[in-house]
Scaffold this motif. Structure first.
Motif, PDB file in Angstrom:
ATOM      1  N   ASN A 293       1.186  -1.295   0.035  1.00 48.66           N
ATOM      2  CA  ASN A 293       0.037  -0.056   0.055  1.00 48.66           C
ATOM      3  C   ASN A 293       0.713   1.310  -0.083  1.00 48.66           C
ATOM      4  O   ASN A 293       0.605   2.367  -0.867  1.00 48.66           O
ATOM      5  N   LYS A 297       0.733   4.217  -2.983  1.00 50.41           N
ATOM      6  CA  LYS A 297       0.696   5.559  -2.521  1.00 50.41           C
ATOM      7  C   LYS A 297       1.732   6.228  -3.224  1.00 50.41           C
ATOM      8  O   LYS A 297       1.505   7.278  -3.941  1.00 50.41           O
ATOM      9  N   GLU A 298       2.916   6.018  -3.226  1.00 53.23           N
ATOM     10  CA  GLU A 298       4.080   6.693  -3.610  1.00 53.23           C
ATOM     11  C   GLU A 298       4.067   6.834  -5.071  1.00 53.23           C
ATOM     12  O   GLU A 298       4.185   7.789  -5.883  1.00 53.23           O
ATOM     13  N   LYS A 300       1.300   6.566  -7.135  1.00 50.36           N
ATOM     14  CA  LYS A 300       0.256   7.357  -7.480  1.00 50.36           C
ATOM     15  C   LYS A 300       0.750   9.115  -7.374  1.00 50.36           C
ATOM     16  O   LYS A 300       0.417   9.664  -8.215  1.00 50.36           O
ATOM     17  N   GLU A 301       1.309   9.356  -6.019  1.00 47.06           N
ATOM     18  CA  GLU A 301       1.653  10.597  -6.084  1.00 47.06           C
ATOM     19  C   GLU A 301       2.738  10.998  -6.970  1.00 47.06           C
ATOM     20  O   GLU A 301       2.923  11.975  -7.697  1.00 47.06           O
TER      21      GLU A 301
END
Length: 308
Positions: A293, A297-298, A300-301
């Motif tokens: 996860n 998240k990284e 997507k950023e």
């Protein structure tokens, strides 16, 4: 005394008057030489363009690269890039100087621009002045302006490429972790099926609960450390090779934590072994899921910043 000075002055005037043709000729020749030199001297024009150098806006990947550099080295590095041959060559090609002047070459223009250009810092700010001198005011102006444009464009391209590499790495790591997560989940499901006669819903007797909670707390701390170390080593592997001291130390720390986990497993084996083994397998699943996860998240950023 005054009469003597007046007499000498009169004598000089008489001499000059007698040789007036020679004096006039010398004056005309001197004036002509000065006028010729002035006429033949090519005027030099100067063009100036200002540019701000420094991280602006959301730049995740470049900022990480910046933090990996020694303190105070960012601006000198950018000045080195600004005066490098790729930037100057980009100016030559953007202005199509070789096409406009067929008797020249790119190398000739690179040498010319390097000699004709100065870069001066404006006080303590991040503003730099690009100064270009040339006998052609239009050429000086075009080179100064294009210098800024090429630097900005190449900076954007470098940032985009670094972002693309980072996103590719994150995607690969996430795929690897997803596989590990699925494997650990399958092992957990299989274990539950093999021990279907045991309840893993958390309902335990008080003495069993106290015993399990003591062991679970220690394992939870160890698995938390392991997750942090795993995440650190995956991030550092972007910038460093396996032989780097930081990587070596992290691998050593990971080995130590895993050894402690094995010791804790042995200590808790015996009574309530099935429940403890279930907790161990579940925490392995949680570890892999949390790492997955975090990387997602990284990713997507990073993708979002790349689009920006």
């Amino acid at each position: 005394m005054q009469q003597m000075l007046s007499s000498n002055f009169d004598e000089y005037l008489k001499i000059i008057y007698k040789r007036r043709k020679t004096a006039i000729s010398c004056f005309i020749i001197f004036f002509g030489i000065v006028a010729l030199i002035t006429y033949r001297q090519v005027p030099i024009y100067q063009a100036r363009a200002k540019i701000i150098i420094g991280p602006e806006g959301p730049q995740r990947v470049p900022l990480e690269e910046l933090l990996s550099l020694p303190e105070g080295s960012f601006l000198p590095t950018q000045i080195g890039i600004l005066t490098s041959e790729p930037i100057i060559l980009g100016v030559v090609r953007a202005l199509k100087l070789v096409e406009k002047y067929p008797q020249t070459t790119e190398e000739m223009w690179v040498n010319f621009i390097r000699k004709a250009t100065k870069i001066e810092k404006q006080g303590d700010s991040r503003i730099y002045m690009i100064i270009v001198e040339s006998s052609s005011p239009e050429l000086a102006r075009d080179i100064a302006n294009t210098y800024c444009e090429v630097y900005i464009q190449q900076t954007i391209e470098r940032t985009a490429e670094a972002n693309r590499r980072s996103l590719l790495w994150l995607t690969e790591q996430a795929a690897d972790l997803k596989k590990r997560l699925e494997e650990s989940e399958l092992i957990l499901v299989k274990y539950i099926d093999e021990n279907s006669d045991i309840s893993f819903d958390g309902k335990k007797e008080d003495d069993q609960e106290n015993s399990l909670n003591g062991g679970s707390g220690a394992l939870e701390t160890l698995y938390s450390q392991l997750m942090n170390y795993e995440l650190d080593i995956r991030r550092l592997s972007q910038k460093y090779k396996d032989t780097h001291p930081k990587i070596i130390k992290l691998r050593s720390d990971i080995g130590n934590v895993r050894s402690l986990i094995l010791q804790e497993k042995k200590r808790l084996s015996g009574a309530h072994k099935a429940r403890i083994q279930y907790d161990i397998l579940k925490r392995e699943v949680d570890l892999n899921r949390n790492l997955y996860n975090l990387l997602m998240k990284e990713a997507k950023e990073t993708k979002l910043l790349g689009e920006v």
